[in-house]
Design a protein around this motif. Structure first.
Motif, short mmCIF file in Angstrom:
data_model
loop_
_atom_site.label_atom_id
_atom_site.label_comp_id
_atom_site.label_asym_id
_atom_site.label_seq_id
_atom_site.Cartn_x
_atom_site.Cartn_y
_atom_site.Cartn_z
N UNK A 243 0.47 -2.08 -15.44
CA UNK A 243 0.27 -1.00 -14.29
C UNK A 243 1.85 -2.27 -13.33
N UNK A 244 2.70 -1.80 -12.61
CA UNK A 244 3.43 -2.45 -11.30
C UNK A 244 4.01 -1.42 -10.26
N UNK A 245 4.44 -2.74 -9.17
CA UNK A 245 4.72 -1.87 -8.32
C UNK A 245 3.18 -1.94 -7.00
N UNK A 246 2.51 -2.16 -7.07
CA UNK A 246 1.48 -2.57 -5.89
C UNK A 246 2.29 -3.10 -4.78
N UNK A 247 1.50 -3.22 -3.76
CA UNK A 247 1.82 -4.05 -2.86
C UNK A 247 1.26 -2.95 -1.06
N UNK A 248 2.61 -3.96 -0.59
CA UNK A 248 1.82 -3.31 1.18
C UNK A 248 2.73 -2.88 1.44
N UNK A 249 2.55 -0.82 2.13
CA UNK A 249 3.77 -0.52 3.24
C UNK A 249 3.42 -0.27 4.20
N UNK A 250 4.10 -0.03 4.73
CA UNK A 250 3.54 0.81 6.06
C UNK A 250 3.83 2.32 6.15
N UNK A 251 2.41 3.01 6.60
CA UNK A 251 2.53 3.66 7.23
C UNK A 251 3.62 4.85 7.39
N UNK A 252 4.15 5.89 6.89
CA UNK A 252 5.22 6.93 6.60
C UNK A 252 6.40 6.06 5.76
N UNK A 253 6.19 5.04 5.13
CA UNK A 253 6.62 4.19 4.20
C UNK A 253 6.57 4.91 3.06
N UNK A 254 7.16 4.76 1.79
CA UNK A 254 7.27 5.06 0.52
C UNK A 254 7.78 3.92 -0.27
N UNK A 255 6.57 4.25 -1.66
CA UNK A 255 6.15 3.11 -2.88
C UNK A 255 6.52 3.62 -4.28
N UNK A 256 6.82 3.25 -5.11
CA UNK A 256 6.80 3.25 -6.70
C UNK A 256 5.51 3.34 -6.71
N UNK A 257 4.89 3.40 -8.06
CA UNK A 257 4.22 2.80 -9.13
C UNK A 257 4.83 2.63 -10.88
N UNK A 258 4.71 1.72 -11.33
CA UNK A 258 5.21 1.89 -13.28
C UNK A 258 3.31 1.58 -13.58
N UNK A 259 3.97 2.05 -14.69
CA UNK A 259 2.47 1.79 -15.74
C UNK A 259 3.37 2.44 -17.12
N UNK A 260 3.61 0.80 -17.53
CA UNK A 260 4.29 1.07 -19.50
C UNK A 260 3.11 0.75 -20.13
N UNK A 261 3.14 1.97 -20.86
CA UNK A 261 1.96 1.97 -21.95
C UNK A 261 2.15 1.27 -23.83
#
Length: 121
Positions: free
Chosen positions: A5-23
């Motif tokens: 998994x990648x893409x985690x972190x800190x995000x503000x409420x109402x923002x956006x974040x995208x996670x990826x999972x490479x298999x």
């Protein structure tokens, strides 16, 4: 077998974040791919699930309309787009691969190491 998994972190409420999972290490297109999460002090819960082809998805109740799961079978990757996150979405997010029923991979179940998502201002 690896799920990274990648893409985690800190995000503000109402923002956006995208996670990826490479298999890797298994036949990605034969597996149901899911995202789960485990908030602090709570049990692991389903976030979103995609069937083998990506044409059928389902979501945990509180994620409907905000999160979107997608997959690219050519790239062996599953994604989770998180829109309008809330503080209660703070959790470790895990990628899961489960062999589809009726396939030769039925019964196999793999997990990633997880990625932390923190929703805070």
């Amino acid at each position: 077998v690896q799920l990274v998994e990648s893409g985690g972190g800190l995000v503000q409420p109402g923002g956006s974040l995208s996670l990826s999972c490479a298999a890797s290490g298994f036949t990605f297109g034969s597996y149901i791919m899911s995202w789960y999460r485990q908030p602090p002090g709570k049990e692991r819960e389903l976030v979103a699930r995609s069937d083998k082809g990506g044409g059928s998805t389902n979501y945990g109740e509180s994620m409907k309309g905000r999160f979107t799961v997608s997959r690219d079978n050519a790239e062996n990757t599953v994604y989770l787009q998180m829109n309008s996150p809330k503080p209660e979405d703070t959790a470790v997010y895990y990628c899961n691969a489960r062999g589809a029923y009726g396939s030769s991979d039925w019964g196999y179940d793999y997990w990633g190491q997880g990625t932390q998502v923190t929703v805070a201002s």
